[in-house]
Motif scaffolding. Sequence first.
Motif, mmCIF file in Angstrom:
data_model
loop_
_atom_site.group_PDB
_atom_site.id
_atom_site.type_symbol
_atom_site.label_atom_id
_atom_site.label_comp_id
_atom_site.label_asym_id
_atom_site.label_seq_id
_atom_site.Cartn_x
_atom_site.Cartn_y
_atom_site.Cartn_z
ATOM 1 N N UNK A 87 0.819 -1.214 0.000
ATOM 2 C CA UNK A 87 0.000 0.000 0.000
ATOM 3 C C UNK A 87 0.852 1.263 0.000
ATOM 4 N N UNK A 88 2.157 1.125 0.253
ATOM 5 C CA UNK A 88 3.059 2.276 0.212
ATOM 6 C C UNK A 88 3.617 2.419 -1.206
ATOM 7 N N UNK A 89 3.179 3.436 -1.926
ATOM 8 C CA UNK A 89 3.739 3.701 -3.245
ATOM 9 C C UNK A 89 5.005 4.540 -3.098
ATOM 10 N N UNK A 90 5.736 4.687 -4.189
ATOM 11 C CA UNK A 90 6.957 5.492 -4.160
ATOM 12 C C UNK A 90 6.585 6.974 -4.058
ATOM 13 N N UNK A 91 7.140 7.649 -3.071
ATOM 14 C CA UNK A 91 6.834 9.063 -2.864
ATOM 15 C C UNK A 91 7.502 9.919 -3.933
ATOM 16 N N UNK A 92 6.824 10.981 -4.342
ATOM 17 C CA UNK A 92 7.401 11.916 -5.306
ATOM 18 C C UNK A 92 8.387 12.839 -4.601
ATOM 19 N N UNK A 93 9.241 13.485 -5.392
ATOM 20 C CA UNK A 93 10.230 14.400 -4.810
ATOM 21 C C UNK A 93 9.550 15.572 -4.111
#
Length: 365
Positions: A87-93
């Motif tokens: 459920x944790x997607x890659x965070x954007x900058x």
Amino acid sequence: MSTLQALRDEYPDRIPLHIHDDQVFVWHPSDVERLRRDHAICGLMTGTLPLIPQQNVFLGLPLQLCHEEVAWLLRHGVGMLIVDAPAHRRATSQEIQEYWSAYRSDARRQRRETKKSRDATRRLFEAKLGRSEPVDSPTTPSTAADDQEDHDDDDDDDEAELEKIPYQHLTLGSSSDLPWFAPSLSQPGATAFLTLSSARQAGVFTFPRTEMDVATLCVFETLHSQGFYLGVGLRFGGQFTVYPGDPLRYHAHYSAAVSARPTSSISGLEMVASGRLGTAVKKSHLICSVDSPLSPSPAAAAAAAAAAAAASTAAESGPGAGEGDEEAQTKARIDEAVKAGRFDSTRQPWGKVGFFSLSWAGFGT
């Protein structure tokens, strides 16, 4: 607004149940209160203070739920199972930058409040001692440039002093407020599930798996429907400890042991041991016999036993081969029924339970 909050708004009756490595946890205090107050689900507190890792008296969040409690919540439309890791997607900058900016702002706010409190305490202490701040009279008139330079120096000194002041760092126990924590019900790749069948099909929550799992779940739901609170029964020699009300207010009245089939045999020694055990822990010991539609019929069980006996006499078959086949067939039948959604609601019970109570009336007990 976080994705989890959006799911909460869409399903206000559902409580997020976070699953990780087949263990299910509840992280929010209001959810823990709601489970206990409205649904008689207690679970076990498992959290400890970071500086006291061996603390075992007063534990805190998260609340860990047993598999029977999770299945009950899903079947009654109360729980929403969330798989934490995917459920944790890659965070954007930009999200990372905003997160650290908010972190630094909070640290600066804490430091300024600490400095303000220290200065107020110092002034109060000096006033009690009859002291005052010395005032230096300038010997030469100051200019605007000098005043600005002095102000800049004061700001530099203030910043340097603030950097030395400690601040409180809180490690988030739950990811629910992080923008990149995005549980979703959408298929494919769903990370949130509302029913036993959908979680089973995704391989996320595979309870119940065996005939004994079905039996314990049936006993749990039957006793719970009669108003009892149930806890772990290991301390008192059973699968469950049965309370007449909230365990914070009542002692347990029963310890419950589960028998997967009504045709299961119990030796006299086991009956005496159960009765003495219940008396020793000051509980009535319940033997709960479950008759489930998912269990083999008596005729099928007898045929399987005969096949096992015949197979054990054959040189090419090891002892108990027939019993292994029966167990595999039962597991396949349970898996098929749960995946088909037969037990997604309470309209289909897991089975019927017969209760037998034992007590040992000897030596004044």
